[in-house]
Design a protein around this motif. Structure first.
Motif, PDB file in Angstrom:
ATOM      1  N   PHE A 485       0.837  -1.209   0.000  1.00  0.00           N
ATOM      2  CA  PHE A 485       0.000   0.000   0.000  1.00  0.00           C
ATOM      3  C   PHE A 485       0.868   1.254   0.000  1.00  0.00           C
ATOM      4  CE2 PHE A 485      -2.985  -3.008   2.226  1.00  0.00           C
ATOM      5  CZ  PHE A 485      -3.824  -3.157   1.141  1.00  0.00           C
ATOM      6  N   ASN A 486       0.551   2.164  -0.913  1.00  0.00           N
ATOM      7  CA  ASN A 486       1.270   3.430  -1.010  1.00  0.00           C
ATOM      8  C   ASN A 486       0.281   4.581  -0.976  1.00  0.00           C
ATOM      9  OD1 ASN A 486       3.273   5.482  -1.744  1.00  0.00           O
ATOM     10  ND2 ASN A 486       2.294   5.458  -3.751  1.00  0.00           N
ATOM     11  N   HIS A 487       0.475   5.480  -0.030  1.00  0.00           N
ATOM     12  CA  HIS A 487      -0.384   6.663   0.086  1.00  0.00           C
ATOM     13  C   HIS A 487       0.103   7.723  -0.899  1.00  0.00           C
ATOM     14  CE1 HIS A 487      -1.631  10.405   2.600  1.00  0.00           C
ATOM     15  NE2 HIS A 487      -2.490  10.154   1.635  1.00  0.00           N
ATOM     16  N   VAL A 488      -0.730   8.064  -1.879  1.00  0.00           N
ATOM     17  CA  VAL A 488      -0.380   9.092  -2.861  1.00  0.00           C
ATOM     18  C   VAL A 488      -0.632  10.458  -2.239  1.00  0.00           C
ATOM     19  CG1 VAL A 488      -0.884  10.072  -5.138  1.00  0.00           C
ATOM     20  CG2 VAL A 488      -0.983   7.595  -4.791  1.00  0.00           C
ATOM     21  N   ASP A 489       0.435  11.212  -2.006  1.00  0.00           N
ATOM     22  CA  ASP A 489       0.235  12.546  -1.417  1.00  0.00           C
ATOM     23  C   ASP A 489       1.092  13.600  -2.109  1.00  0.00           C
ATOM     24  OD1 ASP A 489       2.721  11.813  -0.548  1.00  0.00           O
ATOM     25  OD2 ASP A 489       2.280  11.961   1.602  1.00  0.00           O
ATOM     26  N   GLY A 490       1.689  13.240  -3.269  1.00  0.00           N
ATOM     27  CA  GLY A 490       2.581  14.179  -3.945  1.00  0.00           C
ATOM     28  C   GLY A 490       1.958  14.928  -5.100  1.00  0.00           C
ATOM     29  N   GLY A 491       0.652  14.725  -5.327  1.00  0.00           N
ATOM     30  CA  GLY A 491      -0.020  15.481  -6.376  1.00  0.00           C
ATOM     31  C   GLY A 491       0.273  14.967  -7.776  1.00  0.00           C
ATOM     32  N   GLU A 492       0.179  15.858  -8.762  1.00  0.00           N
ATOM     33  CA  GLU A 492       0.242  15.458 -10.173  1.00  0.00           C
ATOM     34  C   GLU A 492       1.571  14.830 -10.573  1.00  0.00           C
ATOM     35  OE1 GLU A 492      -2.082  15.179 -12.546  1.00  0.00           O
ATOM     36  OE2 GLU A 492      -3.380  15.587 -10.839  1.00  0.00           O
ATOM     37  N   ASP A 493       2.676  15.314 -10.018  1.00  0.00           N
ATOM     38  CA  ASP A 493       3.979  14.736 -10.388  1.00  0.00           C
ATOM     39  C   ASP A 493       4.042  13.271  -9.994  1.00  0.00           C
ATOM     40  OD1 ASP A 493       4.773  17.142 -11.407  1.00  0.00           O
ATOM     41  OD2 ASP A 493       5.949  17.746  -9.653  1.00  0.00           O
ATOM     42  N   GLU A 494       3.556  12.967  -8.790  1.00  0.00           N
ATOM     43  CA  GLU A 494       3.572  11.573  -8.337  1.00  0.00           C
ATOM     44  C   GLU A 494       2.634  10.724  -9.193  1.00  0.00           C
ATOM     45  OE1 GLU A 494       3.066   8.876  -4.255  1.00  0.00           O
ATOM     46  OE2 GLU A 494       2.629  11.030  -4.211  1.00  0.00           O
ATOM     47  N   ARG A 495       1.466  11.266  -9.540  1.00  0.00           N
ATOM     48  CA  ARG A 495       0.533  10.513 -10.389  1.00  0.00           C
ATOM     49  C   ARG A 495       1.166  10.218 -11.751  1.00  0.00           C
ATOM     50  NH1 ARG A 495      -3.518  14.530  -8.413  1.00  0.00           N
ATOM     51  NH2 ARG A 495      -4.473  13.584  -6.572  1.00  0.00           N
ATOM     52  N   GLN A 496       1.830  11.217 -12.330  1.00  0.00           N
ATOM     53  CA  GLN A 496       2.459  11.006 -13.638  1.00  0.00           C
ATOM     54  C   GLN A 496       3.539   9.936 -13.551  1.00  0.00           C
ATOM     55  OE1 GLN A 496       1.531  12.621 -16.700  1.00  0.00           O
ATOM     56  NE2 GLN A 496       2.710  10.822 -17.330  1.00  0.00           N
ATOM     57  N   GLU A 497       4.291   9.955 -12.470  1.00  0.00           N
ATOM     58  CA  GLU A 497       5.338   8.948 -12.272  1.00  0.00           C
ATOM     59  C   GLU A 497       4.743   7.542 -12.197  1.00  0.00           C
ATOM     60  OE1 GLU A 497       8.618   8.102  -8.806  1.00  0.00           O
ATOM     61  OE2 GLU A 497       8.204  10.202  -9.305  1.00  0.00           O
ATOM     62  N   ILE A 498       3.597   7.423 -11.518  1.00  0.00           N
ATOM     63  CA  ILE A 498       2.914   6.128 -11.414  1.00  0.00           C
ATOM     64  C   ILE A 498       2.403   5.685 -12.781  1.00  0.00           C
ATOM     65  CG2 ILE A 498       0.851   4.990 -10.471  1.00  0.00           C
ATOM     66  CD1 ILE A 498       1.272   6.779  -7.935  1.00  0.00           C
ATOM     67  N   VAL A 499       1.825   6.621 -13.543  1.00  0.00           N
ATOM     68  CA  VAL A 499       1.304   6.313 -14.877  1.00  0.00           C
ATOM     69  C   VAL A 499       2.432   5.832 -15.796  1.00  0.00           C
ATOM     70  CG1 VAL A 499       0.303   7.346 -16.964  1.00  0.00           C
ATOM     71  CG2 VAL A 499      -0.680   7.851 -14.725  1.00  0.00           C
ATOM     72  N   ASP A 500       3.612   6.431 -15.664  1.00  0.00           N
ATOM     73  CA  ASP A 500       4.746   6.077 -16.516  1.00  0.00           C
ATOM     74  C   ASP A 500       5.429   4.790 -16.071  1.00  0.00           C
ATOM     75  OD1 ASP A 500       4.284   8.366 -17.980  1.00  0.00           O
ATOM     76  OD2 ASP A 500       5.784   9.571 -16.908  1.00  0.00           O
ATOM     77  N   GLY A 501       5.056   4.282 -14.909  1.00  0.00           N
ATOM     78  CA  GLY A 501       5.749   3.138 -14.326  1.00  0.00           C
ATOM     79  C   GLY A 501       5.141   1.800 -14.693  1.00  0.00           C
TER      80      GLY A 501
END
Length: 639
Positions: A485-501
């Protein structure tokens, strides 16, 4: 002298008769539904273990004993004594002394160890230091909501005590009318899902049950302006009872204080905390979407300050002629079936709120045994004749299958989920599936309020299913602490990193795709043919979630509140039934069929028109009950 003061004099006389002469009673007062006895001899009171039970039985009231402030052991000395009494394995993390009430709040990882067998350790604490201990759990996952609520109530304890004393006098006043009737007026959620609100009234009392909004329908609010409700003035309402914290039941509770309401709200402790979390987010989402919120955050704080929390099974006076008991509803954390006993055996009404009749991974199934119930107000979300949900094992099998298929395509799985309830249910399914190798181990990203809501769940494990509660008590077995489980709290940059991963699973609010971070995930993943969007919860009519579910492939994204541009939806869209927090048609019928005692009348509410009418008709034909599918603004008289 008022009737309440005369009543207190009589109560005081009874207490003086029962209490041994060596124990001094300095004051007796009402605080909310409780009778509070102040004494200069708290240690002697504590040594008489049966005394409080005897008084409660004789007076038929809930009793709290508090010491006079000037007889208390100084906090620094009391802290040392308490730590000597409480076993080390209790994991005490904080002691907070309240001189005005004589209470010491003990925060511990294992409250049961602090309490001891039959409260033995608590009595020993009072015998040694005079302070009255109140034990709260240290959350295994830190919750800013729980911390903020507890801190706020400590800061406001003087105001809160004033509120409780005023409420106590209102509850214990003499009935003013010789008439006898019981009425229910429907202010919302009839032949529709959302804006739940009902008035339960007697000649002496008006109680508002729930006050929610309608998902996907801005501006459609309960009919609070009618004479039965706030049309007669804000303080024509004696009490508010909240079945659970979902916004279609709780969103507009703070609005009542803007109207001038100054009375109590009754609910469970987790419902209070979740109401604070969800209503503050409700305001935040409204502001981000450019809408004028109906109230401000100060009203949320007022609601919390006026909340009186009850445990399941506690019979509590909330008016001169009404007793309230909350029972597990099996829907979300702290959700309640609310049972009202009116008059001296005159009539009994139960409001189901939202229920799940069978056990789930999170909760034991809803309680449906009561001393008496003449009328049941029953939710009908899945009351339609074809609303049968998939068996839970089949549902879990389908979910793991579509996750495996998306993983094989190197895609991602996006699950819109309600922060409270469905998210934690899905988390448990995914944690077990990865632990047992049913699906590959991969990150599970939690966006929106899901992590905070999960932290609140771990604060109140006693409200969860028995075996899950036991696992949470053991940190090394707590499924919510799994490393995936990973709590997403970094906003759009973190979301983009997840999408690219690499392949992963994303759980995000809102559950009906009506706003929140799910809109960002749609923009990122909506045109990815390898990824899958999986609906696991109810999608109300008018919501974007329902439209996507029905095949819409031009999705509004960006702009003002998601109404600017559109994008082509290429993701696979799947619906996995069986994870809803609501009973399906069979569950609703089983709830009524096995109800003990079975009600004489059933009002089918909280479902679309066909669902409420189908369920009403079936219950009438199958069980020979008088049933109704009311419209909004109808009033039913029962006595």
């Amino acid at each position: 002298m008022s009737t309440v003061d005369k009543q207190l004099e009589t109560v005081r006389a009874t207490i003086d008769e029962e209490v041994p002469r060596e124990i001094t009673v300095s004051d007796v007062t009402y605080e909310g539904p409780e009778l509070v006895i102040y004494t200069r001899d708290p240690k002697k009171f504590a040594r008489n273990g049966d005394l409080v039970r005897r008084l409660a039985s004789k007076l038929r009231k809930r009793i709290t004993v508090r010491p006079d402030p000037d007889v208390l052991t100084p906090p620094s000395q009391a802290e040392d004594e308490i730590m000597r009494v409480v076993p080390e394995e209790a994991g005490v993390s904080d002691l907070d002394f309240h001189t005005d009430t004589g209470e010491v709040i003990i925060q511990a990882a294992k409250p049961g160890v602090v309490i001891g067998s039959n409260g033995e350790t608590l009595r020993e604490i009072t015998q040694r230091v005079g302070w009255t201990p109140d034990v709260v759990r240290t959350p295994p996952i830190e919750s800013s909501t729980v911390d903020n609520v507890r801190s706020f109530l400590q800061q406001e304890r003087d105001d809160r005590r004033d509120v409780l004393e005023r409420v106590g006098r209102q509850i214990h006043r003499e009935p003013m009318s010789d008439d006898e009737y019981v009425r229910i007026t429907t202010l919302g959620c009839c032949r529709e899902v959302g804006r739940a609100a009902f008035i339960l009234s007697t000649p002496d009392t008006r109680i508002l049950i729930d006050c929610g909004d309608k998902p996907g329908a801005e501006g459609e609010v309960p009919y609070l302006e009618v004479p039965e409700a706030f049309g007669a003035g804000a303080n024509a309402i004696d009490a508010v009872v909240l079945t659970h914290a979902h916004l279609d039941h709780s969103a507009l509770v703070p609005l009542l204080f803007k109207y001038g309401y100054d009375g109590p709200i009754y609910c469970t402790e987790p419902t209070r905390d979740l109401m604070g979390l969800l209503t503050l987010d409700y305001l935040d989402v409204a502001a981000k979407e450019g809408r004028s919120p109906p109230y401000d955050s100060e009203m949320v704080r007022e609601a919390i300050k006026h909340t009186i929390t009850l445990e399941y099974g506690d019979v509590t006076d909330i008016a001169p002629d009404v007793k309230l008991t909350l029972h597990n509803a099996g829907h979300i954390l702290g959700s309640s079936v609310t049972h009202f006993h009116i008059g001296d055996g005159l009539y009994n009404v139960a409001f189901s709120g939202d229920i799940h009749y069978d056990d789930t991974r999170l909760f034991n199934g809803a309680t449906n045994e009561f001393p008496r119930v003449e009328t049941l107000v029953l939710e009908s979300t899945y009351g339609g004749r074809n609303d049968y949900q998939t068996d839970q094992e089949d549902s879990e099998r389908k979910l793991t299958q579509l996750i495996n298929e998306a993983h094989d395509r190197d895609g991602k799985v996006l699950i819109p989920a309600f922060a409270v309830g469905r998210s934690q249910e899905i988390m448990l399914v995914l944690e077990e599936a990865m632990r047992e190798g049913t699906i590959p181990t991969m990150p599970i990203h939690l966006d929106g309020m899901i992590w905070e809501a999960t932290a609140i769940h771990t604060t109140y494990p006693e409200y969860l299913r028995d075996d899950l509660r036991d696992r949470i008590f053991q940190d090394d077995q707590n499924p919510f602490l799994a490393e995936e489980f990973n709590h997403v709290d970094g906003g759009e940059d973190e979301r983009q990193e997840i999408v690219d991963g690499d392949p992963c699973i994303v759980l995000s609010t809102s559950g009906m795709v009506t706003g929140g971070p799910i809109m960002s995930w749609l923009e990122h993943l909506g045109d990815d043919e390898d990824s899958t969007m999986a609906f696991v919860g109810y999608q109300a009519q008018g919501t974007l979630g329902r439209r996507i579910q029905n095949g819409w492939d031009e999705i509004p994204v960006g702009g003002d509140g998601g109404r600017g541009n559109t994008m082509k939806m290429r993701m696979n869209v799947e619906t996995v039934d069986g994870f809803s927090g609501h009973a399906d048609r069979q569950g609703l019928e089983n709830f009524v069929r096995t109800m003990n005692p079975r009600p004489e009348k059933v009002l089918c509410v909280h479902g679309d028109e066909s669902s409420t009418q189908d369920l009403s008709s079936a219950l009438y034909h199958d069980y020979n009950l008088r049933t109704f599918a009311p419209k909004n603004l109808e009033t039913f008289r029962f006595v």
